[in-house]
Design a protein around this motif. Structure first.
Motif, PDB file in Angstrom:
ATOM      1  N   LYS A 126      16.858  16.091   7.699  1.00 51.90           N
ATOM      2  CA  LYS A 126      16.435  15.896   6.308  1.00 51.90           C
ATOM      3  C   LYS A 126      14.926  15.837   6.185  1.00 51.90           C
TER       4      LYS A 126
ATOM      5  N   ILE B  45      13.482  19.526   6.559  1.00 49.60           N
ATOM      6  CA  ILE B  45      13.587  20.384   5.381  1.00 49.60           C
ATOM      7  C   ILE B  45      12.864  19.793   4.177  1.00 49.60           C
TER       8      ILE B  45
ATOM      9  N   LEU C 299      13.105  16.821   2.560  1.00 53.51           N
ATOM     10  CA  LEU C 299      13.736  15.945   1.571  1.00 53.51           C
ATOM     11  C   LEU C 299      13.148  14.541   1.601  1.00 53.51           C
TER      12      LEU C 299
ATOM     13  N   GLU D 278       3.989  19.456  -4.795  1.00 51.99           N
ATOM     14  CA  GLU D 278       5.290  19.859  -5.342  1.00 51.99           C
ATOM     15  C   GLU D 278       5.541  21.374  -5.295  1.00 51.99           C
ATOM     16  N   ASP D 279       4.619  22.118  -5.871  1.00 52.46           N
ATOM     17  CA  ASP D 279       4.843  23.554  -6.033  1.00 52.46           C
ATOM     18  C   ASP D 279       4.805  24.292  -4.705  1.00 52.46           C
TER      19      ASP D 279
ATOM     20  N   ARG E 186       8.010  23.581  -2.915  1.00 54.58           N
ATOM     21  CA  ARG E 186       9.112  24.364  -3.460  1.00 54.58           C
ATOM     22  C   ARG E 186       9.052  25.808  -2.963  1.00 54.58           C
TER      23      ARG E 186
ATOM     24  N   MET F 159      10.164  25.804   0.546  1.00 53.88           N
ATOM     25  CA  MET F 159      11.587  25.517   0.684  1.00 53.88           C
ATOM     26  C   MET F 159      12.454  26.731   0.415  1.00 53.88           C
ATOM     27  N   ARG F 160      12.016  27.559  -0.525  1.00 53.86           N
ATOM     28  CA  ARG F 160      12.905  28.682  -0.832  1.00 53.86           C
ATOM     29  C   ARG F 160      12.854  29.770   0.231  1.00 53.86           C
TER      30      ARG F 160
ATOM     31  N   PHE G  19      13.467  29.115   3.401  1.00 51.97           N
ATOM     32  CA  PHE G  19      14.484  28.882   4.423  1.00 51.97           C
ATOM     33  C   PHE G  19      15.800  28.465   3.768  1.00 51.97           C
TER      34      PHE G  19
ATOM     35  N   VAL H 123      19.449  26.189   3.913  1.00 52.03           N
ATOM     36  CA  VAL H 123      20.022  24.976   4.493  1.00 52.03           C
ATOM     37  C   VAL H 123      21.503  24.940   4.164  1.00 52.03           C
TER      38      VAL H 123
ATOM     39  N   LEU I  61      23.162  32.328  -7.511  1.00 55.47           N
ATOM     40  CA  LEU I  61      22.111  31.520  -8.131  1.00 55.47           C
ATOM     41  C   LEU I  61      20.715  31.776  -7.563  1.00 55.47           C
ATOM     42  N   PRO I  62      20.536  31.682  -6.238  1.00 53.88           N
ATOM     43  CA  PRO I  62      19.187  31.960  -5.727  1.00 53.88           C
ATOM     44  C   PRO I  62      18.737  33.391  -5.995  1.00 53.88           C
TER      45      PRO I  62
ATOM     46  N   GLU J 297      17.510  33.608  -9.552  1.00 51.06           N
ATOM     47  CA  GLU J 297      16.254  32.906  -9.783  1.00 51.06           C
ATOM     48  C   GLU J 297      15.071  33.580  -9.109  1.00 51.06           C
ATOM     49  N   TYR J 298      15.318  34.135  -7.928  1.00 47.78           N
ATOM     50  CA  TYR J 298      14.174  34.563  -7.128  1.00 47.78           C
ATOM     51  C   TYR J 298      14.037  36.063  -6.922  1.00 47.78           C
TER      52      TYR J 298
ATOM     53  N   ARG K  99       6.342  18.138 -17.910  1.00 48.43           N
ATOM     54  CA  ARG K  99       5.818  19.280 -17.173  1.00 48.43           C
ATOM     55  C   ARG K  99       6.802  20.456 -17.224  1.00 48.43           C
TER      56      ARG K  99
ATOM     57  N   LYS L 196      13.937  30.892 -18.409  1.00 39.19           N
ATOM     58  CA  LYS L 196      14.179  30.007 -17.270  1.00 39.19           C
ATOM     59  C   LYS L 196      15.043  28.809 -17.644  1.00 39.19           C
TER      60      LYS L 196
ATOM     61  N   GLU M 153      17.119  20.978  -4.370  1.00 39.65           N
ATOM     62  CA  GLU M 153      15.720  20.834  -3.973  1.00 39.65           C
ATOM     63  C   GLU M 153      15.358  21.787  -2.853  1.00 39.65           C
ATOM     64  N   THR M 154      16.223  21.863  -1.833  1.00 40.61           N
ATOM     65  CA  THR M 154      15.858  22.722  -0.712  1.00 40.61           C
ATOM     66  C   THR M 154      16.007  24.204  -1.055  1.00 40.61           C
ATOM     67  N   MET M 155      16.662  24.511  -2.172  1.00 39.18           N
ATOM     68  CA  MET M 155      16.654  25.908  -2.604  1.00 39.18           C
ATOM     69  C   MET M 155      15.395  26.192  -3.405  1.00 39.18           C
ATOM     70  N   GLY M 156      14.578  25.173  -3.545  1.00 41.10           N
ATOM     71  CA  GLY M 156      13.323  25.350  -4.265  1.00 41.10           C
ATOM     72  C   GLY M 156      13.479  25.242  -5.775  1.00 41.10           C
ATOM     73  N   PHE M 157      14.627  24.719  -6.248  1.00 38.58           N
ATOM     74  CA  PHE M 157      14.833  24.559  -7.682  1.00 38.58           C
ATOM     75  C   PHE M 157      14.415  23.159  -8.097  1.00 38.58           C
TER      76      PHE M 157
END
Ligand SMILES: Nc1ncnc2c1ncn2[C@@H]1O[C@H](COP(=O)(O)OP(=O)(O)OP(=O)(O)O)[C@@H](O)[C@H]1O
Ligand SMILES: [Mg+2]
Lengths: 255, 274
Positions: A52, A55, A57, A77-78, A81, A84-85, A87, A89, A108-109, A112-113, B40, B51, B146-150
């Protein structure tokens, strides 16, 4: 470990724990690109805790973790993020989003990406689910499938963006031997076909000897790494008796 | 020395105060962080509307809005009825039956409509929010996000907030109308007033701005319910009982905050001369 390969995960003087308790102290290790790296240890010694922290957390007490050469500890934060995207998990219970179908979970990913079209995303989601042997279950909700299937669907989701680095928490716990052997094969194939670096926390000794290039062994008492190296080598030659016992499965019952 | 010695009781007491203070400070801190993150993220979502998870907004509008409509209409109608009944008993002593229309109109539009809708929404939506996020935490879904970057705020909080912002005023309009209708029923039956007279009186004393004041309240309540529900969800401990506790706590905290906000707004309105 001296190795001329580039480290993809680099841990330096890492001390981790929760609020008041320290779980591990002064850890130092690297995961090299293209490697299958296993984190081992007795129950409750802090494997999941370490994962944890790796990664991002939790914040470590001290020390640094670099992933792809960038510190996940000292990023805002940014940046975190963004890191994190890159890799994937997979969580012990799958951690699928309960309100979405398996297909939507995997998509979903991608939605978004990536800038892929709807059809391409759908195709990709179906492909990933087929890869973990879940074809036919695309429109099921997570509550309608078994624990092992959830875990595999979680893996499909983690692989959606073809990450260069994958973290697994107990991939084979709760799977039958056949499925778990298949999972090992899938892990090996991922590495072979895509060059994915894989970090695994596991108890499954069989799969350690099949897949692991290198293991580290955590110890609860000394709160440190007591062995590091190739599993077959450690099994015979570790100077630490406990490590040899563990790998020979002689006196430790694993959950 | 017995464990019930004075010293021990005193120490316990001090410890309890300390713990409570600590908890309040933690709540304040978490709330500030959440509100900051919501601000934010809202800004980001305003700039990139695509989004926002519109599908989730739709789902929550259905959950907090359309599904709550029957109970809102029912409760507000009964509130109007009860209110008119109580007012009628008093008004009849002075022969001022027609003023029941005033009492019911103002009370429902400015106070009871928004307040009743908020109470219902707390029980339905606020608790559902806390339970949902708490359960997601137990299942490590929040960690996965969170770990997916969301951003969990963008995925989980903003859709609920938007849905509440839309649903609350709409529900309040329905609540207001059914409350007034409840008063009307008492007026024409118990008080024997002509329907037209009651109606005209109601229209004459009420102004669209009266309703607007109530709607502003309902929007504020909606924001409070969504934020408190989500906050309690995120604070939930990662086990089944933890989720239960956070759900209960979300309802209690929301009601408390709503009553506080209501007092402040009412004072503010009075101060501003509305
Ligand atoms: N959320 C938490 N808060 C406080 N302490 C925790 C928390 N989670 C785990 N611990 C403690 O940290 C230690 C390590 O736990 P961890 O879950 O990392 O063990 P593990 O090696 O993964 O064990 P297992 O093999 O049984 O999964 C344990 O002593 C546990 O009590
Ligand atoms: Mg564990």
């Amino acid at each position: 470990m001296k190795n001329n390969k580039k480290p993809i995960v680099e841990v330096r003087n890492l001390t981790i724990g929760y609020d008041r308790t320290t779980v591990m102290e002064e850890l130092n290790f690297c995961v090299h690109t293209g490697e299958i790296f296993v984190i081992l240890g007795g129950s409750g010694c802090g494997k999941s805790t370490l994962l944890k922290h790796l990664i991002g957390l939790y914040e470590p007490f001290r020390g640094d973790i670099k992933i792809f050469g960038e510190s996940i500890v000292r990023s805002d934060e940014d940046e975190k993020r963004e890191l994190m995207r890159q890799f994937g998990v997979t969580y012990q219970g799958g951690a699928l989003f309960g309100s979405l179908t398996l297909e939507e979970n995997v998509s979903l990913p991608l939605e978004e990406y990536t800038t892929l079209s709807k059809d391409e995303i759908k195709q990709r989601a179906y492909d990933k689910l087929a890869l973990v042997d879940l074809q036919g279950y695309e429109q099921y909700m997570p509550s309608e499938i078994s624990g092992g299937m959830k875990k595999r669907a979680g893996l499909a989701r983690a692989m959606a963006l073809d990450p260069k680095l994958l973290f697994f928490d107990e991939p084979s716990a709760g799977l039958d031997p056949i499925t778990s052997a298949e999972l090992d094969r899938l892990i090996l194939r991922l590495r072979k076909d895509l060059g994915t670096t894989i970090v695994i926390v596991t108890h499954e000794l069989d799969s350690i000897f099949t897949v692991a290039d290198r293991v580290i062994m955590l110890d609860k008492r000394t709160k440190s790494i007591i062995a590091e190296g190739e599993p077959h080598y450690l099994k015979k030659n570790s100077e630490n008796e406990w490590v040899r016992d563990f790998l020979n499965r002689s006196n430790l019952k694993q959950v | 020395m017995s464990i019930f010695s004075e010293e021990n009781v005193f120490n316990d007491f001090i410890e309890k105060i300390g713990k409570a203070a600590q908890k309040i400070c933690k709540d304040m801190r978490d709330l500030t962080l959440l509100v900051g993150d919501i601000t934010r993220t809202s800004w980001y979502v305003i700039k990139h509307p695509s989004k926002l998870r519109w599908r989730d907004v739709g789902y929550y509008m259905d959950l907090c809005g359309s599904q709550a409509l029957p109970i809102v209409i029912m409760i507000c109608f009964l509130m109007g009825l009860i209110l008119a009944f109580q007012a009628a008993v008093q008004a009849r002593k002075f022969g001022g039956e027609i003023f029941v229309a005033d009492a019911v109109g103002f009370s429902i539009l400015k106070e009871l409509g928004p307040l009743m809708v908020a109470m219902i929404a707390t029980g339905r939506a606020g608790s559902a929010f806390a339970a949902e996020i708490g359960t997601m935490k137990v299942n490590e879904e929040i960690s996965a996000l969170e770990t997916m970057g969301f951003s969990p705020t963008r995925f989980l909080v903003i859709p609920k907030l938007v849905a509440m912002l839309i649903a609350m005023p709409v529900l309040t309009v329905f609540g207001d109308v059914s409350g007034l209708f409840g008063g009307f029923i008492v007026g024409i039956t118990m008080l024997g007033l002509p329907g037209m007279a009651y109606y005209t009186r109601t229209i004459a004393v009420l102004h669209p701005s009266t309703m607007a004041l109530g709607l502003i309240k309902s929007i504020v309540f909606g924001i409070l319910i969504a934020i408190v529900g989500c906050l309690r969800g995120f604070q939930s401990e990662s086990d089944a009982q933890g989720v239960g506790r956070s759900t209960t706590s979300s309802v209690v905290t929301s009601i408390f905050m709503i009553v506080i906000a209501d007092s402040v707004l009412t004072m503010l309105y009075t101060f501003l001369g509305y």
